[in-house]
Design an enzyme around this catalytic site. Structure first.
Site, PDB file in Angstrom:
ATOM      1  N   GLU A 169       0.800  -1.214   0.000  1.00 17.16           N
ATOM      2  CA  GLU A 169       0.000   0.000   0.000  1.00 17.16           C
ATOM      3  C   GLU A 169       0.841   1.277   0.000  1.00 17.16           C
ATOM      4  OE1 GLU A 169      -2.639  -0.588   3.310  1.00 17.16           O
ATOM      5  OE2 GLU A 169      -4.043  -1.772   2.118  1.00 17.16           O
ATOM      6  N   GLU A 204       7.059 -22.144   6.985  1.00 13.77           N
ATOM      7  CA  GLU A 204       7.563 -21.338   8.094  1.00 13.77           C
ATOM      8  C   GLU A 204       8.621 -22.066   8.924  1.00 13.77           C
ATOM      9  OE1 GLU A 204       4.824 -21.766  11.969  1.00 13.77           O
ATOM     10  OE2 GLU A 204       3.849 -20.673  10.347  1.00 13.77           O
TER      11      GLU A 204
END
Length: 271
Positions: free
Chosen positions: A82, A113
């Site tokens: 953004e 992960e």
């Protein structure tokens, strides 16, 4: 030395959620969410230090990296993605990295992960170096992908920060600037997409917004460098320009904005 306790895995303060009326469920979730800003407030001095270090590095040509897995990684991608439309910066200035790559944005990638090497490899794809700052994000503070990546960063002389919801975690030990958000057990036990995720999102908002203001991407309280990527933003920019240039009507302001591509450049052209 205190022993490390995973607050994020502690039992919920609420029992028999399946028997609760919906209104009661929503009220309890809302009450839990209200505690998040107070946990963040305690960390403002630490957040400030991390912001100032990042600003100094970025003014010298460096970049900011976020790296995480699962919810934390998704929030990293969202905040980084953004920055270009909001502040008109290069997509290579703030970079979000998630364990498992783009696929992990919408679906789980098994064992991504747990890798002790992939995080650093993913950072190296962007040629991470001493000019940069890397922030690891993990609610548990125990995610191998993130911890190992930060460890390699420190060994390479790269400044590190972290956002975690378990104080004293292994991740904290690999961060030059740790931010520990002790929001407490989740409403649904272990569901760290809730309060923990909310706290991470709020802090990421604080970090990126404060940095962009310090980098001169905001004037007064306006996003004068935003990308004009849709009609809503074009209209917002036109009205900003009219406010800055009182003698300019909507049509002229819009034409000026389209010509120069941003409020800031249009204002500069008008003298």
């Amino acid at each position: 030395m205190t022993s490390f306790v995973k607050i994020t895995e502690q039992p919920s303060a609420y029992r028999h959620l399946e028997k609760m009326p919906v209104a009661e469920i929503l009220t309890h979730i809302n009450n839990e969410d209200k505690t998040v800003p107070y946990a963040i407030e305690k960390m403002i001095p630490q957040i400030e230090k991390l912001v100032m270090v990042a600003v100094d590095k970025m003014l010298a040509g460096g970049r900011l990296f976020y790296i995480g897995a699962g919810t934390s990684g998704r929030l990293a991608i969202v905040d980084a993605s953004e920055c270009p439309p909001t502040y008109g910066v290069s997509p290579n200035l703030v970079i979000g990295i998630i364990a498992g790559g783009k696929k992990a944005m919408t679906q789980p990638v098994e064992f991504a992960e747990d890798s002790l090497t992939r995080g650093w490899e993913d950072l190296q794809k962007h040629h991470v170096n001493k000019k940069d700052v890397v922030i690891g994000i993990a609610a548990s503070g125990t995610t191998p992908y993130v911890i190992a990546a930060l460890k390699k960063c420190r060994e390479s002389g790269i400044i590190t920060g972290c956002i975690t919801n378990n104080p004293g975690s292994p991740l904290t030990k690999q961060a030059d600037h740790p931010i520990e958000l002790a929001v407490g057990p989740e409403f649904v036990t272990g569901s760290t997409r809730m309060k923990s995720g909310t706290s991470q999102k709020l802090v990421l908002n604080m970090i990126s917004t404060a940095i962009m203001i310090q980098l001169g991407r905001v004037e007064d309280n306006k996003m004068v460098n935003m990308q004009l990527s849709n009609q809503k933003l074009l209209d917002r920019g036109t009205k900003m320009l009219m406010e800055k240039l009182p003698d300019t009507d909507y049509t002229k302001a819009k034409a000026l904005l389209v010509k120069f591509g941003s409020v800031k450049r249009a204002m500069e052209s008008a003298g």
